[in-house]
Design an enzyme around this catalytic site. Structure first.
Site, short mmCIF file in Angstrom:
data_model
loop_
_atom_site.label_atom_id
_atom_site.label_comp_id
_atom_site.label_asym_id
_atom_site.label_seq_id
_atom_site.Cartn_x
_atom_site.Cartn_y
_atom_site.Cartn_z
N THR A 112 0.76 -0.95 -0.11
CA THR A 112 -0.07 0.02 0.04
C THR A 112 0.97 1.24 0.16
O THR A 112 2.01 1.26 0.61
CB THR A 112 -0.91 0.17 1.27
OG1 THR A 112 -1.54 1.15 1.20
CG2 THR A 112 -0.19 -0.10 2.53
N SER A 149 -2.22 3.60 10.27
CA SER A 149 -3.34 2.87 10.81
C SER A 149 -2.48 1.33 11.15
O SER A 149 -1.59 0.92 10.54
CB SER A 149 -4.52 2.38 9.93
OG SER A 149 -4.18 1.80 9.08
N TYR A 171 -3.49 -1.36 9.99
CA TYR A 171 -3.87 -2.10 8.69
C TYR A 171 -2.43 -1.49 7.93
O TYR A 171 -1.58 -2.40 7.70
CB TYR A 171 -4.77 -1.85 7.93
CG TYR A 171 -4.58 -1.90 6.37
CD1 TYR A 171 -4.51 -3.28 5.93
CD2 TYR A 171 -4.26 -0.66 5.63
CE1 TYR A 171 -4.28 -3.37 4.36
CE2 TYR A 171 -4.27 -0.67 4.34
CZ TYR A 171 -4.06 -2.06 3.61
OH TYR A 171 -3.96 -2.13 2.15
N HIS A 172 -2.05 -0.45 7.91
CA HIS A 172 -0.93 0.16 7.04
C HIS A 172 0.47 -0.28 7.68
O HIS A 172 1.40 -0.80 7.18
CB HIS A 172 -1.03 1.76 7.20
CG HIS A 172 -1.87 2.20 6.21
ND1 HIS A 172 -3.03 3.05 6.71
CD2 HIS A 172 -2.03 2.28 4.84
CE1 HIS A 172 -3.82 3.33 5.59
NE2 HIS A 172 -3.37 2.71 4.58
N LYS A 199 1.47 -3.66 6.63
CA LYS A 199 2.06 -3.75 5.50
C LYS A 199 3.35 -3.31 5.72
O LYS A 199 4.45 -3.57 4.55
CB LYS A 199 1.38 -3.07 4.44
CG LYS A 199 -0.03 -3.24 4.11
CD LYS A 199 -0.14 -4.61 2.99
CE LYS A 199 -1.52 -4.61 2.60
NZ LYS A 199 -1.89 -5.54 1.63
#
Lengths: 381, 381
Positions: free
Chosen positions: B144, B183, B185-186, B189
């Site tokens: 991302t 976040s 989520y980030h 990654k």
């Protein structure tokens, strides 16, 4: 203070827990006893005899202070971890609950996966629980100097953050030191670092990450005070750190085995200093939580060859240079800052002092536990 | 080629799987169907009707080519993953099998933990299995743009690696771009990236990491070809990406909801380009595996406000500026390199083209599925 020691049954965790409890803190050890399980899995053993955890705790309560134990796996049981934080209400949580041997993490698929599953999920569950329960809890984590790698281009190793100038914009900025791990274990500590950075940035968690050098020595004042409190001493090719392996080889009158040329320079610290540095970090917790506080927990830098020559000369054994099982630079220079902990009062124990005590202790009492077959057991990576 | 698509039942994975199979590759989709489960958990829904996976596969086999499916959770069942690699013998594994919504990862403890457990352990199990089974397998991962963050000091965003001058040594070096996730989520990654770096360095794994912008659009040529092949369309505050939310609001004649000032600049890409870029990365796999290949999978940069004004103007709705639930810069500039994929033939679809098709499709057929209560469901972080 009320302090939880995650991984408090291990080589660094146990003497740290005892030191803190002997200094008047209320200590709760959490451990899943995985290190004892791995001894059986590998057919290895501690050179010292170590008491069962219940006996350790009973004797420590009698002799030293307020200490208790609960068996929780923080990686697989986040609910129990959260309940613990809710019920015990710690001021500080010290996080040693990670698989800690680089060679173990490089044996094969099972060990790689276990190291990542246990270390990353444990660390993340802890941060995530602290967000829920009390964001003022101080999290003290045992990192490793191995997160830095050994790049000559980067110069002397600072404490966690590196000053750079961005080529494109010509701006001077400070960045988290670029990770350069040498094993899956070291990689797991690099992942931990990013978790800390985000939990600090988003929720303001107060975190101290201590990048420790290679530990040598066995006993501390507290672990020496009763046989039930003895610390473990790994001398095998998987969990034994380099100087401890040399010392146990010398005590058993075997040749010392040096990987490669021995030109690898590494940072070292005595086990008593480990416990002392953690105590210093805990008791000096009045710092801004605007960013993660990172200290290098090291006393001095030596090359592996220097260590071997010192031990060989002192105890009249020879050195065998064997093929290096690791992927690492054959030779490197290393300079490391340890100003952070020093500024808080850390006075390092250097290599000659203390060493003799441990060697004598081993030579007199423990050679019958030494199994030479355990020494050259490192996997090749 | 023989290609495994991990997470091939999802919003990006499904159209990619269809495109690859329509282009003559042998495709095996692996998915644990978690996205369908999360729909139920959140009480949200795809604006489009999506067929059960068995029906999707049956129709795709009839109309497009060689495609099959197996339900495996790669995070919790590494043995099944390894057996799959042994038996299917893929040339390439495309890894979409991650919880992909930043807002979902910021709802609470359960969602934070699930995102890390699933994403990190899944990624690590995959790398670890490839080491065991066949190190020549090309791993293509959907990253991302959010790993970069939005630091002005760093200038235009390069593809994965950043040129810096080390202040202490005055040496010019290239480093992995410093992670700055917004976040959990980030963050996941960013952790993936470090896993790739180490597995590439130590075992020479051949890895392409594609840092994708925010996806807009719904259908591709393949998903449009039969109702059973329709792609999912999330418009809710958790999984709906910003432009898709605006489009569905406009189709339902609701005001568009912009977080904060809308001054956040972001990189965008159309869903058809997602599938196309993955195809390009797979088919151009003749690169040195000396380091991880990182491309930015983006077409163009727009501010959120620009998007909102475009949609509002075209479809006659108004804009409501609402409090931003996220911790992010109110306004930022952004410039992103996408030379890597362009050099391999990528010709981006820009925002006006294609958009009308999707809007009409929605406006005509799907407003009965639109539930306005699902739009402002983002958690606050």
């Amino acid at each position: 203070m009320k302090i939880i020691i995650l991984g408090g049954d291990g080589f660094c965790g146990w003497p740290t827990a005892l030191k803190l409890c002997a200094n008047g803190h209320e200590v709760k050890i959490i451990d899943n006893l995985s290190r004892r399980r791995i001894d059986k899995e590998l057919g290895s053993n501690s050179l010292t005899d170590i008491a069962p955890i219940s006996q350790r705790i009973e004797t420590a309560r009698e002799l030293l202070g307020d200490i208790s134990f609960a068996n929780i796996d923080i990686a697989t049981d986040p609910k129990a971890l959260k309940d613990l934080l809710i019920n015990f209400k710690p001021d500080t949580v010290v996080h040693f609950a990670e698989q800690r041997a680089a060679p173990y993490s490089m044996i094969g698929e099972k060990e790689r996966n276990y190291t990542v599953d246990n270390n990353i999920i444990g660390t993340h569950n802890l941060c995530s629980s602290i967000v829920e329960v009390d964001r003022k809890i101080h999290l003290v984590h045992l990192g490793t100097m191995g997160v830095y790698g050994y790049s000559k281009a980067f110069g002397a190793i600072p404490e966690g953050y590196l000053d750079v100038n961005i080529t494109q914009t010509k701006k001077d900025v400070e960045i988290l030191y670029p990770a350069n791990p040498g094993s899956v274990y070291h990689m797991s500590k690099c992942l931990d670092q990013l978790i800390f950075q985000f939990y600090n940035k988003n929720w303001g968690l107060k975190i101290t990450d201590l990048h420790q050098g290679i530990v040598w020595g066995v006993q501390t004042n507290e672990t020496k005070s009763h046989k039930d409190l003895s610390n473990r001493f790994d001398y095998d090719g998987i969990y034994g750190t380099v100087l401890n392996r040399f010392i146990s080889q010398a005590a058993a009158k075997k040749n010392l085995t040096v990987y490669g040329t021995g030109g690898q320079s590494r940072a070292f610290i005595n086990i008593s200093d480990t416990a002392n540095c953690i105590k210093i970090a805990i008791e000096n917790d009045d710092f801004s939580s605007e960013r993660v506080r990172i200290f290098n927990q090291v006393a001095e830098v030596k090359s592996v060859k220097q260590l071997a020559e010192m031990v060989a000369g002192q105890y009249g054994v020879s050195i065998d240079f064997v093929a290096n099982p690791r992927k690492e630079l054959a030779e490197n220079e290393l300079e490391v800052s340890n100003q952070g902990l020093k500024s808080l009062g850390f006075e390092p124990i250097f290599l000659n002092k203390g060493l003799v005590d441990d060697i004598l202790y081993l030579a007199n009492d423990l050679t019958q536990n030494f199994d030479a077959r355990n020494v050259l057991t490192s996997p090749i990576w």
